[in-house]
Structures are given as structure tokens and as C-alpha cells.
Design an enzyme around this catalytic site. Structure first.
Site, PDB file in Angstrom:
ATOM      1  N   ASP A 171       2.418  13.374  14.653  1.00  0.00           N
ATOM      2  CA  ASP A 171       2.788  13.330  13.237  1.00  0.00           C
ATOM      3  C   ASP A 171       1.546  13.459  12.370  1.00  0.00           C
ATOM      4  O   ASP A 171       1.397  12.746  11.389  1.00  0.00           O
ATOM      5  CB  ASP A 171       3.540  12.021  12.955  1.00  0.00           C
ATOM      6  CG  ASP A 171       4.267  12.057  11.624  1.00  0.00           C
ATOM      7  OD1 ASP A 171       4.587  13.168  11.162  1.00  0.00           O
ATOM      8  OD2 ASP A 171       4.506  10.986  11.042  1.00  0.00           O
ATOM      9  N   ASP A 231      13.910   8.669  18.398  1.00  0.00           N
ATOM     10  CA  ASP A 231      15.250   8.267  18.805  1.00  0.00           C
ATOM     11  C   ASP A 231      15.611   6.861  18.408  1.00  0.00           C
ATOM     12  O   ASP A 231      14.805   5.971  18.369  1.00  0.00           O
ATOM     13  CB  ASP A 231      15.369   8.360  20.310  1.00  0.00           C
ATOM     14  CG  ASP A 231      14.182   7.754  20.999  1.00  0.00           C
ATOM     15  OD1 ASP A 231      13.827   8.204  22.064  1.00  0.00           O
ATOM     16  OD2 ASP A 231      13.604   6.817  20.423  1.00  0.00           O
ATOM     17  N   LEU A 285       0.830  -1.210   0.000  1.00  0.00           N
ATOM     18  CA  LEU A 285       0.000   0.000   0.000  1.00  0.00           C
ATOM     19  C   LEU A 285       0.858   1.251   0.000  1.00  0.00           C
ATOM     20  O   LEU A 285       0.455   2.297  -0.501  1.00  0.00           O
ATOM     21  CB  LEU A 285      -0.900   0.018   1.238  1.00  0.00           C
ATOM     22  CG  LEU A 285      -1.980  -1.061   1.284  1.00  0.00           C
ATOM     23  CD1 LEU A 285      -2.689  -1.037   2.609  1.00  0.00           C
ATOM     24  CD2 LEU A 285      -2.966  -0.864   0.152  1.00  0.00           C
TER      25      LEU A 285
END
Lengths: 563, 204
Positions: free
Chosen positions: A226, A254, A110
Site C-alpha cells: 500500500d 479480507d 493525527l
């Protein structure tokens, strides 16, 4: 330089080469003759595309390769190969993959994101369609990260909301970490946006729905971090579904010391506190900012800030004010614009307190009621204006200050003759008008780069004109030349600094010559002028070097960027 | 272009096998750019950030050098596929290193197997192809030249070609990864192709 190809022939050539490449990648051997019949001059370019394609293994080789990889899967190497997607570079979205992965049958790819590859799959035991995200190995390098990933995923799996993509399962197979999500039939908002902005009412409805879903995340203690159009899926009924939440914290911030503080991705949708990596300040209101950025793009067709490089974008996110949505789309109402800009406030305190407050304000707008977002006061408007047009604001401010000083000096000392005074004031006024014109030119992407040079040249020439009128080169005003060179560094363009430096030196030499010929003759000994010229050169070198260094840092971060 | 020079891979391979050390070095030298481009086209950009592709290439060439005597093939296709197999394993090692489990497992055998029908997807089986042997040969020589030419481009041009043409990302994704606007990336790509075209000068 502008972003768009200047030449229509170039644009056409691009279309052709692009479609040829698409055909190559789709695995169908494109018909060269058909392409060349229309554009014989592109033969060499097509050869190039063929040649590069022959370096990257052909799609059919790949598909087989990958399918075999997954099925034979006895060791970690094999699954790593998927994680790295090494030979699987054919992967245009939607490419068929047919292979088994535990209880799942992978059906098609996808997409690929920062964290890994997403496949459409069928869960065999329950016979349902799902989406599986394979996490790139590098994101889970330490045991600690794996533990946090599972903790976050468990929290996310508890969420149930009609507009949040649910997580079914998290697991590991052959060393490959993955999670299984609800499969949403449809497209991402980013794809939808590619065909242009969305009608304002529909945009407000969409963002209100998304904001309520995000508020649900916040209520469970999850900050998305995000939010962007590619993380919002639109189903076949046009309803939005938020995806990829929370995990961003584990997967993106991180992998030990190597990543801390690195800017992740393009900061176009990121709140300033996130872009500046002030981690402790990132919270629900950072998501409110991102919602505002999404709304802005829905209304205008572009994110609030998007420049040619991440550094420029970052500087804009931190310092600049977005252009008003109504400048791009006059159908946007004033109220909607205010709501959007309130989300995009630099200071988290100035934004909506919660995503829910944003949703409710949008809903009030849709019902025709008066909204919470207030029009800005005069001071705030001035501040926003000066952030939107910092170069113009600083020029006008400086010019006004100069005019005040010149006027005060004239009124109080009587030592300046009226004609000279009027001329100086006239030049300052003309200078301000030229600044307005230059600022106007800056808003056209095609000529913005040239406009900066024009502006720099105008600054030097107009100041030279002032000195020619006052005939006073040896007073404190010479400090303006070094000042101009130093200020030119703020454009972050090395060549512009050199340009300004050279121009200042030429202007200074010209003024020396002018005064020697026309008088009054220079009083100071020559070596003092030479010292000033040397200072200009040194300053130019220093500023240019700093700009270069910042650019180098920016490139460094660009390359560390996660995909 | 510094590769290929005048003699072909097969010739160099033959002489190297006969014990000509100088030809062996030339052979490796000729394949360096090729491996570099392949490595970069297969590595996600986050990998490139932490690992220099040329380190992996260096390691690959060292191993190939060490195990050269055990390479069985004779054709250029087999030779390049063998190198690619070693490269793939080295890349997998790097990934494992970042994940913190330093198991080197069975990779030696994998690396040394002649890559016929190999499972890594790199297989270059002449029998699969309808090309004649001489066309095949030219194809490999050309690949080396193209790789060389790509590495001679500016870093931005290299990256846009690797992301768009080789990693096959959409321009939208390329723009995001390079942190530029989509039109800027499209223009960069056009320029990169033009430069490559000049560099190859009808040599493709």
C-alpha cells in the site's frame, strides 16, 4: 463535463463556502456578516451549511463526549464507539483530545485512514511521544484475523531502519486493538504534494531513499502493498519514513468472504496485478510499481492514472500507458523518465527486479552515470503508443487496413473508376486527420467528454460519405454500422452508445433516401433494410445495457471500498 | 418534504402519550429521515457497504416504539436525543456483530436512560444553550426538515454532503473515498449544496 468549475464566479463561491465550512468545523462561529458583505447572494447557501452543521453535533459536545467515553471505558461499547468514531466526527486532524488510553495519554488526532484512527500520544512510563493507531473493529472480525494481525505486527516490530517508521508495541485495551509507532514530526508526502510537483533531482533522491527502505522491508519478507504518498512521512529534515507496511495484507484484503476480491481504495498507485486482484502475483515488484507511481506523481503532480471513477481508473491501470512525465514537466530528464516508466511496466518481469535495483539506478542518474533503464525499442514504443492512445491507434489501424483493401481491389480488378477510387482514398485520409484532431482534443480535460461525441459523429458521417461515393449500400459494408455501435460501447458511456445508435439509424435512412433519389435504385426489398434497422436498435440496447451493468458493478465496488 | 407536517414534535409527543396511536406513528415517521442521516453520518463507509443504514434506523424505531412508555422527557430536544441514544447502541451492536462477539451486555439500561448528560456525546442539554425555548424548538423542527431534504437528493449528492459536512473529511479524503478527482468532488459538493438550498427554499 469537465472537472473544473467552468465559471470563475463558481470557483469564487466555492472558496467562500469552503472557508465558511472550515470555520464551522474548527468550532469558531464564523462571522456571517463578513461573508455576506462580499457575497450577499450566498446567504441561502450559508444557511444550508449552518443547517447541516446543526444536524451533526457541535464540536465542543463531541470533544467532551469522546473524552468521557475513553475515561469511563468500562465496556466494549465504549471502545467500539471510538473504533467507529461515532460521535467523534468533529475530528479535524490536529483536534485536541486529551484523554487516557492505558499507558498512553492521547494528545491529538493525527488522521484517519483505511484501518482506523491515528492519535498522537505520550507514553507516560517512558515519557516519549508516539503515534497510536486504533484498528477499526471490522478489520479484525475473526480470531484468525487477530492472530494474523499479531503475527504481521511482530514481524514488522523487528524492523529497524532509519527510513522505516518503527513499531513499538501491539496490543489490545478494552477490546480495542492498537499498535504504537514511532512519532515522526512532519507531514505526509501527500500533504507536501498538494502544493505541486517536486524538483526532479530532489524527487529522484527522495524515491531512491524510499526504495532502499522498501528494499529493507523486502529483505525481511514483508511486502508493503500500500505504498502511496499518504503512507510516506517527511520529517522536519526532509527525510522520508515509510509507514503502514505489511499490515495492509491482514487489514485490507479480507474480512472473510465479504471482501475477497474487492478493490480496495483508489487503484491509482496499485500495480496492475494488485488491481486485478491476482493475489498470487503480488510481490516485491508490485511495490516497485507503486514506487514508480509515487515518483511519477512527484515529477508531474498527479498519479499515473486518476480518472473520475474507480472503474475508469482501474481500466486505465490495467490497459493504458501513462502519459509521458515530460509532457507535464519539461525539466524531467529522459533518463529519469525511462526509470519512472520502467517501474510502471504492466508486466512485473519488465520492471526492476528489486527495489534496490531501482534505488541504484536512481543513484547512478544522480551521479551523472548512465542508467540501466534502456530506451524502448521500436516495437515496444509502438505498443506503448497504442496503449496510450487506444482509440486513435485502432482508428488509424482500421483506416490503413481499409485503404490497403480498397487499393488492392482497384489495382487488381479494374472494376472501379479512378475518380471514385481517388475520392474514397481521399475520404479515408481525411478521416485519419480528423481522428488525430479528436485525439488531441481528448487530452484537454475540459472538452474531452464533448470530443468523444464529436469523434463518434465524425465516424458515422465519414463512413456515410464513403457509401455516397461508392453508391453501394447493399454489400457487406453495411456491417460497418453495427460495428460502430458495438465499438462505441468501449468508451463505457451509455449516452454515447445511444447517440451512436441514433446517428447510425439516421445515416442509414439518409443513404436509403439518397440512393432512391440519385440511383442506382435499391435492389433489395424494403423489409431487408427494416431488418437491418431493427438489428441496429437491438444492438444499441444490448451494448447500452452492458455499459450500464458495468457502471452499476463499478458503483457497487465503489461503495464497498474501504475508506 | 414529508415530515413535520403541520403539527410540531412536542404536540405529536403529547397526543401520542395520551394514547393516540396514529400520532405516535406520525411522530416516528417524521423522525425517520433524521435518524437515517444521523446514522449515515456516523457510520464509516465500510459499514455502509455491509449494513444498510435504514436497517439500523428501522430497528431503532421498533425499539423506540416498544419502549415508548418508558420515555420520560417532554421536549423535542430530549426526544431526539433519546432516539439518538438508541441509534448509537444499535450501531455499536452491529460493530460487535462484525467482530464476532455477540454480547449485548447492558445496553438495555443505557438505551432507556433519559439522555441528560449522556456520555455518548449526543447530549442535548437545553441548559447548555443560550437559545430561548422557542428558538430551541424551531431548531429541532428545522433539523428534521433538513434531514428530509438531504435524503431527497441524489445518492452522490447525499454522500458528498455526509462525508464532507457531517463526517468532516477533507475534500482530499472525500475524493479518495468516492474514487473521484478532487475537483470533481468539489464541484459535486457545490451542486449538492445548491440543490439542498433549492429544496429548502428559504425554509432554513
Amino acid at each position: 463535463m469537465s472537472d473544473q468549475p467552468d465559471d470563475p464566479a463558481d470557483a469564487q463561491a466555492f472558496e467562500l463556502l469552503d472557508s465558511y465550512l472550515a470555520a464551522l468545523h474548527a468550532g469558531s462561529a464564523p462571522d456571517r456578516r463578513q461573508f455576506l458583505a462580499r457575497h450577499p447572494e450566498l446567504a441561502a447557501a450559508l444557511d444550508c451549511l449552518d443547517a447541516i452543521a446543526s444536524l451533526a453535533p457541535a464540536p465542543t459536545e463531541h470533544l467532551d463526549g469522546r473524552a468521557r467515553v475513553v475515561q469511563s471505558a468500562p465496556t466494549q461499547i465504549v471502545t467500539d464507539a471510538i473504533a467507529m468514531a461515532a460521535p467523534a466526527r468533529d475530528s479535524s486532524p490536529g483536534a485536541a483530545v486529551r484523554s487516557d488510553f492505558g499507558d498512553y495519554e492521547l494528545l491529538a488526532e493525527l488522521g484517519r485512514g483505511g484501518m482506523g484512527v491515528v492519535y498522537k500520544a505520550r507514553q507516560k512510563s517512558l515519557d516519549r511521544l508516539v503515534a497510536i493507531k486504533m484498528i477499526l473493529a471490522s478489520h479484525l472480525a475473526t480470531n484468525d484475523q487477530v492472530a494474523r494481525f499479531y503475527a504481521e505486527a511482530k514481524a514488522a516490530a523487528k524492523l529497524q531502519h532509519p527510513h522505516v517508521v518503527g513499531i513499538h508495541e501491539v496490543g489490545q485495551l478494552h477490546g480495542q486493538h492498537y499498535f504504537v509507532m514511532e512519532h515522526v514530526e512532519g507531514q505526509s508526502l501527500a500533504v507536501r504534494l498538494a502544493s505541486g510537483p517536486i524538483e526532479p533531482t530532489a524527487a529522484a533522491e527522495l524515491v531512491a531513499t524510499i526504495a532502499r527502505a522498501v528494499n529493507h522491508l523486502h529483505a525481511q519478507g514483508i511486502v508493503h502493498r500500500d505504498l502511496k504518498p499518504s503512507n510516506i512521512l517527511i520529517d522536519s529534515r526532509g527525510q522520508p519514513h515509510v509507514t503502514d507496511f505489511g499490515l495492509a495484507k491482514v487489514l485490507m484484503t479480507d474480512s472473510g468472504a465479504t471482501h475477497s476480491g474487492a478493490i480496495v481504495g483508489t487503484p491509482s498507485y496499485m500495480a496492475p496485478e494488485q488491481a486485478a486482484a491476482r493475489g498470487s502475483q503480488v510481490g516485491p515488484r508490485s511495490d516497485v510499481y507503486s514506487l514508480g507511481a509515487v515518483l511519477y506523481e512527484l515529477l508531474t503532480g498527479r498519479p499515473p492514472f486518476r480518472e473520475a471513477t474507480p472503474l475508469d481508473t482501474l481500466v486505465q491501470v490495467l490497459e493504458a500507458e501513462p502519459r509521458l512525465p515530460r509532457e507535464f514537466n519539461s525539466n524531467v530528464s529522459r533518463d529519469l523518465e525511462m526509470i519512472c516508466l520502467r517501474c510502471l511496466e504492466k508486466s512485473p518481469e519488465a520492471r526492476y527486479t528489486t527495489a534496490l535495483a531501482l534505488a541504484e539506478d536512481l543513484e547512478r542518474l544522480l551521479k551523472g552515470e548512465s542508467v540501466d533503464a534502456r530506451p524502448p525499442g521500436i516495437l515496444q514504443r509502438l505498443r506503448r503508443w497504442s496503449r496510450r492512445k487506444p482509440a486513435l491507434a485502432s482508428h488509424v489501424g482500421m483506416l490503413a487496413l481499409c485503404a490497403v483493401i480498397v487499393q488492392a481491389n482497384y489495382s487488381m480488378t479494374q472494376s472501379v473508376d479512378p475518380v471514385t477510387h481517388l475520392r474514397v482514398i481521399g475520404v479515408l485520409a481525411g478521416w485519419a486527420v480528423i481522428c488525430l484532431a479528436c485525439q488531441h482534443l481528448l487530452s484537454f480535460d475540459r472538452i474531452a467528454e464533448r470530443a468523444r461525441y464529436v469523434w463518434a459523429a465524425a465516424d458515422v458521417m465519414l463512413f456515410t460519405a464513403v457509401v455516397m461515393i461508392t453508391r453501394d449500400l447493399e454489400g457487406p459494408v453495411v456491417g460497418v454500422f453495427p460495428g460502430l455501435v458495438a465499438a462505441s460501447g468501449l468508451w463505457f458511456r451509455e449516452r454515447l452508445v445511444w447517440f451512436m445508435c441514433a446517428l447510425s439509424i439516421v445515416a442509414y435512412l439518409w443513404l436509403m433516401l439518397f440512393l432512391t433519389l440519385v440511383g442506382p435504385p435499391l435492389r433489395e426489398p424494403l423489409f431487408r433494410h427494416i431488418i437491418l434497422l431493427v438489428v441496429l436498435v437491438v444492438l444499441g440496447v444490448v451494448v447500452a445495457y452492458q455499459v450500464k451493468r458495468i457502471r452499476a458493478l463499478s458503483r457497487y465496488y465503489e461503495h464497498r471500498q474501504l475508506p | 418534504m414529508n415530515s413535520a407536517n403541520d403539527s410540531s414534535i412536542v404536540e405529536m409527543l403529547g397526543r401520542a402519550r395520551a394514547g393516540d396511536r396514529q400520532q405516535l406513528d406520525r411522530l416516528f415517521h417524521a423522525c425517520r429521515s433524521y435518524l437515517n442521516v444521523i446514522a449515515r453520518s456516523q457510520m464509516e463507509s465500510w459499514m455502509q457497504a455491509k449494513v444498510d443504514a435504514s436497517d439500523i434506523v428501522q430497528e431503532t424505531l421498533l425499539e423506540a416504539h416498544r419502549d415508548f412508555a418508558r420515555f420520560q422527557g417532554t421536549s423535542a430536544g430530549e426526544w431526539l436525543a433519546w432516539l439518538r441514544g438508541i441509534l448509537a447502541n444499535n450501531a455499536a451492536d452491529v460493530i460487535r456483530k462484525y467482530r464476532g462477539t455477540e454480547k449485548r451486555q447492558t445496553r438495555r439500561e443505557v438505551a432507556l436512560q433519559p439522555p441528560a448528560g449522556d456520555s455518548s456525546g449526543f447530549a442535548f442539554d437545553p441548559a447548555d444553550s443560550i437559545d430561548t425555548p422557542s428558538v430551541q424548538l424551531m431548531r429541532q423542527e428545522r433539523e428534521l426538515r433538513v434531514a428530509d431534504a438531504i435524503l431527497n437528493l441524489s445518492p452522490d449528492h447525499q454522500q458528498v454532503i455526509i462525508l464532507r459536512n457531517m463526517q468532516r473529511l477533507s475534500f482530499e479524503d472525500v475524493a479518495e473515498r468516492m474514487g473521484r478527482t478532487r475537483p470533481a468532488v468539489q464541484m459535486l459538493w457545490m451542486r449538492a449544496i445548491r440543490k439542498l438550498q433549492e429544496a429548502l427554499g428559504g425554509d432554513v
